[in-house]
Scaffold this motif. Sequence first.
Motif, PDB file in Angstrom:
ATOM      1  N   TYR A   1       9.520  17.675  51.614  1.00 13.96           N
ATOM      2  CA  TYR A   1       9.010  16.512  50.889  1.00 13.96           C
ATOM      3  C   TYR A   1       8.465  15.458  51.853  1.00 13.96           C
TER       4      TYR A   1
ATOM      5  N   TYR B   1       6.911  16.123  54.709  1.00 10.62           N
ATOM      6  CA  TYR B   1       5.559  16.607  55.031  1.00 10.62           C
ATOM      7  C   TYR B   1       4.601  16.321  53.868  1.00 10.62           C
ATOM      8  N   HIS B   2       5.078  16.567  52.671  1.00  8.83           N
ATOM      9  CA  HIS B   2       4.247  16.350  51.479  1.00  8.83           C
ATOM     10  C   HIS B   2       3.854  14.884  51.355  1.00  8.83           C
ATOM     11  N   ARG B   3       4.809  13.969  51.508  1.00  9.86           N
ATOM     12  CA  ARG B   3       4.540  12.545  51.386  1.00  9.86           C
ATOM     13  C   ARG B   3       3.613  12.056  52.498  1.00  9.86           C
TER      14      ARG B   3
ATOM     15  N   ASN C   1       1.243  13.765  53.644  1.00 10.82           N
ATOM     16  CA  ASN C   1      -0.065  14.401  53.423  1.00 10.82           C
ATOM     17  C   ASN C   1      -0.593  15.022  54.713  1.00 10.82           C
TER      18      ASN C   1
ATOM     19  N   GLN D   1      -2.095  17.496  57.467  1.00 10.33           N
ATOM     20  CA  GLN D   1      -3.235  18.408  57.452  1.00 10.33           C
ATOM     21  C   GLN D   1      -3.091  19.410  58.593  1.00 10.33           C
TER      22      GLN D   1
ATOM     23  N   ARG E   1       0.791   7.959  60.189  1.00 10.42           N
ATOM     24  CA  ARG E   1       1.755   7.782  59.103  1.00 10.42           C
ATOM     25  C   ARG E   1       3.178   8.065  59.607  1.00 10.42           C
TER      26      ARG E   1
ATOM     27  N   THR F   1       6.155   5.116  54.940  1.00 17.58           N
ATOM     28  CA  THR F   1       6.644   5.450  53.606  1.00 17.58           C
ATOM     29  C   THR F   1       8.057   6.002  53.703  1.00 17.58           C
TER      30      THR F   1
ATOM     31  N   THR G   1       8.931  15.924  40.168  1.00 13.79           N
ATOM     32  CA  THR G   1       9.074  15.883  41.623  1.00 13.79           C
ATOM     33  C   THR G   1      10.129  16.877  42.095  1.00 13.79           C
TER      34      THR G   1
END
Length: 331
Positions: free
Chosen positions: A133, A135-137, A139, A141, A235, A262, A276
């Motif tokens: 999660y 990594y997902h948050r 984003n 690449q 990030r 974040t 989620t």
Amino acid sequence: MRAVVVDELTGPQAAAPTEIPEPDGAHPRADGDRLLVDVRAAGLSFIDPLQTWGKYQNGVPTPYVCGSEFAGVVLEAAEGSRFVAGDRVGGIVWHGAVAERALALPEYTVKLPDSMSFAEGAALYMNYSTAWYAYHRANVQPGEYVLVQGAAGGVGTAALDLADVFGVQAIAVVSSNEKAEAARRSGAHAVVRADAQWLDAVRELTDGRGVHVVLDPVGGDRFIDSLRSLRQGGRLVVIGFTGGQIPTVKVNRLLHRNLTVTGITMDNMEVEYPGTLQMVREAVEQLAAEGRVRPLVGARFPLERTADALRMLDERSAIGKVVVEVVPASD
């Protein structure tokens, strides 16, 4: 049945094997859906020693059965559930896992492939759902550089193991030779030492530009240098504060370098964005089924030595996941 119970909030030494009644009903957070598991192994996390001191923010009153994560075999499942008796499963319970049987939460439980041991299964869901999660948050690449703080811990080794899944170059921050070896074994593409000039080393590895993403379960006094390690537009994902201190930041650092910070808390996100938990659960379960992840079990203890296992985490000497084998692996 046998379980490890904490009767007083005086630290890991309070955890003692005890005979208690079989669990009835359902897990308090399961909305009445009974999912009873024959526990083979229990995973411990930073939650567990904190709770023995009464310092965990979502702690429970004593007496309680310790153990935040489990792996075992389903004994009973609610009608219409995606689980049936005999399924090999693992998941999060927050407390109650170091016992011969435990009540699980369907939303926080995944099926385990036959190729995964129960010890590995007890090291799967909490760490890999958190790392996935994160990594997902962020984003992320393919091709990006990702710096992983606390890289030899449970979440850190999971994040390193997932680096190739996301196609990123993972740089691990560790504090000892033993932890460096664990990080490399878990998939780090490069390792830097927290007890040296790690920020300079990170800049050198990234041609002076810095990393795209930092995953930080540590916080504390490394946080500002984590921000400094980011390139323009980078990030940082706040995962936790195992360093013991919650850092603060002057937001002009974010303004001038276009940085994003974040946090991640999946169950809170589920309230605002339903689905989620399912998204994360399905991702982790699929990766396990495909054999694309291999949790690092750094230490195993028998049920009778659960206090020692908790003490290892309390002293911050653990590498990978600390697991209590409720049923010895040879059985």
